[in-house]
Every structure is written in C-alpha cells, then in structure tokens.
Scaffold this motif. Structure first.
Motif, PDB file in Angstrom:
ATOM      1  N   GLY A  67       0.784  -1.100  -0.047  1.00  0.00           N
ATOM      2  CA  GLY A  67      -0.109   0.092   0.120  1.00  0.00           C
ATOM      3  C   GLY A  67       0.880   1.302  -0.073  1.00  0.00           C
ATOM      4  O   GLY A  67       0.447   2.426   0.118  1.00  0.00           O
ATOM      5  N   ALA A  68       1.995   1.300  -0.285  1.00  0.00           N
ATOM      6  CA  ALA A  68       3.188   2.483  -0.418  1.00  0.00           C
ATOM      7  C   ALA A  68       3.436   2.841   0.916  1.00  0.00           C
ATOM      8  O   ALA A  68       3.816   3.927   0.898  1.00  0.00           O
ATOM      9  CB  ALA A  68       2.457   3.259  -1.249  1.00  0.00           C
ATOM     10  N   TYR A  69       3.467   2.099   1.955  1.00  0.00           N
ATOM     11  CA  TYR A  69       3.937   2.894   3.366  1.00  0.00           C
ATOM     12  C   TYR A  69       5.368   3.077   3.370  1.00  0.00           C
ATOM     13  O   TYR A  69       5.690   4.067   3.632  1.00  0.00           O
ATOM     14  CB  TYR A  69       3.242   1.750   4.386  1.00  0.00           C
ATOM     15  CG  TYR A  69       3.443   2.337   5.764  1.00  0.00           C
ATOM     16  CD1 TYR A  69       2.825   3.503   6.392  1.00  0.00           C
ATOM     17  CD2 TYR A  69       4.691   1.823   6.463  1.00  0.00           C
ATOM     18  CE1 TYR A  69       3.246   3.874   7.704  1.00  0.00           C
ATOM     19  CE2 TYR A  69       4.948   2.372   7.950  1.00  0.00           C
ATOM     20  CZ  TYR A  69       4.148   3.325   8.490  1.00  0.00           C
ATOM     21  OH  TYR A  69       4.268   3.663   9.627  1.00  0.00           O
ATOM     22  N   SER A  70       6.040   1.847   2.959  1.00  0.00           N
ATOM     23  CA  SER A  70       7.506   2.118   3.141  1.00  0.00           C
ATOM     24  C   SER A  70       7.884   3.015   1.816  1.00  0.00           C
ATOM     25  O   SER A  70       8.848   3.891   2.066  1.00  0.00           O
ATOM     26  CB  SER A  70       8.088   0.590   2.804  1.00  0.00           C
ATOM     27  OG  SER A  70       7.691  -0.019   1.665  1.00  0.00           O
ATOM     28  N   THR A  71       7.071   2.883   0.840  1.00  0.00           N
ATOM     29  CA  THR A  71       7.467   3.816  -0.561  1.00  0.00           C
ATOM     30  C   THR A  71       7.517   5.256   0.045  1.00  0.00           C
ATOM     31  O   THR A  71       8.213   5.967  -0.307  1.00  0.00           O
ATOM     32  CB  THR A  71       6.475   3.509  -1.330  1.00  0.00           C
ATOM     33  OG1 THR A  71       6.002   2.265  -1.460  1.00  0.00           O
ATOM     34  CG2 THR A  71       7.040   4.181  -2.975  1.00  0.00           C
ATOM     35  N   ILE A  72       6.272   5.781   0.697  1.00  0.00           N
ATOM     36  CA  ILE A  72       6.368   7.186   1.129  1.00  0.00           C
ATOM     37  C   ILE A  72       7.143   7.718   2.086  1.00  0.00           C
ATOM     38  O   ILE A  72       8.136   8.546   1.991  1.00  0.00           O
ATOM     39  CB  ILE A  72       4.890   7.149   1.925  1.00  0.00           C
ATOM     40  CG1 ILE A  72       3.830   7.216   0.737  1.00  0.00           C
ATOM     41  CG2 ILE A  72       4.766   8.640   2.428  1.00  0.00           C
ATOM     42  CD1 ILE A  72       2.484   7.093   1.254  1.00  0.00           C
ATOM     43  N   TRP A  73       7.433   6.486   3.268  1.00  0.00           N
ATOM     44  CA  TRP A  73       8.886   6.718   4.109  1.00  0.00           C
ATOM     45  C   TRP A  73       9.850   7.210   3.131  1.00  0.00           C
ATOM     46  O   TRP A  73      10.692   8.154   3.292  1.00  0.00           O
ATOM     47  CB  TRP A  73       9.005   5.518   4.847  1.00  0.00           C
ATOM     48  CG  TRP A  73       8.242   5.562   6.067  1.00  0.00           C
ATOM     49  CD1 TRP A  73       7.239   4.784   6.635  1.00  0.00           C
ATOM     50  CD2 TRP A  73       8.577   6.498   7.477  1.00  0.00           C
ATOM     51  NE1 TRP A  73       6.891   5.085   7.913  1.00  0.00           N
ATOM     52  CE2 TRP A  73       7.561   6.157   8.469  1.00  0.00           C
ATOM     53  CE3 TRP A  73       9.319   7.481   7.852  1.00  0.00           C
ATOM     54  CZ2 TRP A  73       7.620   6.855   9.638  1.00  0.00           C
ATOM     55  CZ3 TRP A  73       9.368   8.140   8.810  1.00  0.00           C
ATOM     56  CH2 TRP A  73       8.629   7.625   9.802  1.00  0.00           C
ATOM     57  N   MET A  74      10.394   6.266   2.159  1.00  0.00           N
ATOM     58  CA  MET A  74      11.652   6.564   1.522  1.00  0.00           C
ATOM     59  C   MET A  74      11.684   7.724   0.433  1.00  0.00           C
ATOM     60  O   MET A  74      12.542   8.372   0.694  1.00  0.00           O
ATOM     61  CB  MET A  74      12.001   5.235   0.719  1.00  0.00           C
ATOM     62  CG  MET A  74      12.452   4.201   1.386  1.00  0.00           C
ATOM     63  SD  MET A  74      12.938   2.832   0.376  1.00  0.00           S
ATOM     64  CE  MET A  74      11.422   2.308  -0.559  1.00  0.00           C
ATOM     65  N   ALA A  75      10.389   8.057   0.220  1.00  0.00           N
ATOM     66  CA  ALA A  75      10.295   9.251  -0.746  1.00  0.00           C
ATOM     67  C   ALA A  75      10.584  10.409   0.029  1.00  0.00           C
ATOM     68  O   ALA A  75      11.030  11.496  -0.562  1.00  0.00           O
ATOM     69  CB  ALA A  75       8.973   9.385  -1.470  1.00  0.00           C
ATOM     70  N   ARG A  76      10.134  10.532   1.219  1.00  0.00           N
ATOM     71  CA  ARG A  76      10.400  11.696   1.993  1.00  0.00           C
ATOM     72  C   ARG A  76      11.660  12.048   2.453  1.00  0.00           C
ATOM     73  O   ARG A  76      12.057  12.916   2.891  1.00  0.00           O
ATOM     74  CB  ARG A  76       9.520  11.764   3.154  1.00  0.00           C
ATOM     75  CG  ARG A  76       8.099  11.915   3.061  1.00  0.00           C
ATOM     76  CD  ARG A  76       7.321  11.500   4.473  1.00  0.00           C
ATOM     77  NE  ARG A  76       5.778  12.128   4.283  1.00  0.00           N
ATOM     78  CZ  ARG A  76       4.991  11.899   5.313  1.00  0.00           C
ATOM     79  NH1 ARG A  76       5.655  11.543   6.609  1.00  0.00           N
ATOM     80  NH2 ARG A  76       3.845  12.600   5.275  1.00  0.00           N
ATOM     81  N   GLY A  77      12.588  11.066   1.934  1.00  0.00           N
ATOM     82  CA  GLY A  77      14.192  11.178   2.289  1.00  0.00           C
ATOM     83  C   GLY A  77      14.897  11.421   1.133  1.00  0.00           C
ATOM     84  O   GLY A  77      16.098  11.707   1.214  1.00  0.00           O
TER      85      GLY A  77
END
Length: 220
Positions: A67-77
C-alpha cells in the motif's frame, strides 16, 4: 509474540517517530482495503528513510509496493528532484497505493508499475532505465534470488541494496526447511556470500512484527 518486543517498539516510535497524520491514514486505508498487515513498522520506515538520506539517493527502485507505506517513508528522504519506481503485482494493491501516494502529495515523485515484477524489470531493461542509488527488495521471497540478479543489473558502484524479511523467524538457519520462502531467502544468502560485486551483511530484528531482519549491501 513477545509483549516486551511490542512495548519497546512502541517506546521507540513514541520517542523517535513523531505522529504523522498522513502515514496513519495510509495504514488505516490499507486495513480498510483488506491488504495484508505486513507493512514495515514506523521505526523501520524511518530506518529506510535515514538510509535514503545517508546515501543521498535520487533514484530508488522498490520491488514490492503493497500500500506504499514504505514507499512514502523513502520518498520523503529523497534528495531534491528524486524519484522512486515501485513495482506491485496486485492491481488492487497498486490502486490502494496510488491513492495513498496522492494522499501524501507524492504523485510526481513515485511511479507505480503494476504487474509481475520480473516482467516489469525486463521491460525496464528494454526501456534503458538508468541504474538506481538504492534498491529495496520486499516482495515474494521465493523470487529473492531473481530480484537480486536484477538489483545488481540496475546498480552502479555505491548502490545500496536492502532486503526485508531475511530471517523468517529464525527459519533461515534450517537447511531442511520445505518452505519455499525460506529456501528463496537461503539461496539469496548463497548468492550474496562471496559475490565479487557486493559486500553485504544482515541484522536480526525483533518488534511488533515479530522476529525477522534486514539485509543491507553495497555494490562494489
């Protein structure tokens, strides 16, 4: 599940991972959509984000979106102008992920590609997609060896490769295991062992998601 592990995770998250409305909404949306509750924890998500920042990554490949939870964390970095390509097999999961990405305001940063990951990776090769700075492998474990081959293909010297769920509640030490997920991860380790193009290690973790761990490697 060990209650102490959960309490420690809660303590770490409370102290070091400030409450985030958008990420909380992502978890709620994933549950409402009946996605498997296998997202990384908040402290693990922040760990991935810090790896992105330490690397100064501008290009990330994620194999396994959910559901892109980890994706969003990484994108913010990501460094300024950075982008993520994330691969998801399930059309339903991909739709949920796209809505979550829009909720986070990251539609211009994250590209979700839907379909079999190995086919998507082959298509990316045909398109001449450039190497990535960081690659996160978190999809079906029997295919971990294939994902590692592709990760190395889409790497350059200095690329960081991270693999999730590589301890399997300690079962990776059992060479007689008949679980294809365990055998997939064991073959993954075999490939990493002594590989001339990557230096890697793995760390065991305990917490609210049980007993597991991460592999981290850097391409030579």
């Amino acid at each position: 599940m060990n209650p102490v592990w959960e309490q420690v995770d809660e303590y770490i998250v409370d102290r070091l991972c400030p409450n985030d409305r958008v990420l909380d909404e992502v978890i709620v949306a994933n549950r409402k959509a009946d996605l498997p509750e296998i997202d990384v924890t908040a402290n693990q998500g922040k760990f991935l984000q810090l790896l992105v920042q330490i690397k100064g990554a501008k290009r990330i490949l994620e194999i396994g979106t959910l559901g892109a939870y980890s994706t969003i964390w990484m994108a913010r970095g990501l460094s300024e102008g950075g982008r993520i390509i994330t691969l998801e097999l399930s059309p339903h999961h991909a739709e949920v992920a796209k809505k979550n990405i829009a909720r986070a305001g990251l539609e211009q940063t994250i590209e979700v590609r839907t379909g079999d990951a190995l086919e998507q990776l082959a298509q990316m090769e045909k398109e001449g997609v450039e190497p990535f700075d960081l690659i996160f492998i978190d999809a079906d474990k029997p295919n971990n060896p294939n994902y590692l081959r592709w990760a190395l293909h889409f790497s350059r010297p200095g690329t960081v490769i991270v693999g999730d769920n590589v301890i399997r509640n300690g079962e990776i030490a059992d060479r007689h295991s008949t679980d294809p997920r365990v055998q997939g991860v064991r073959t993954f380790y075999d490939m990493l062992s002594g590989h001339p193009n990557i230096s890697a290690t793995a760390l065991q973790t305990v917490g609210s998601k049980g007993y597991d761990g991460f592999m981290i490697g850097i391409v030579k």
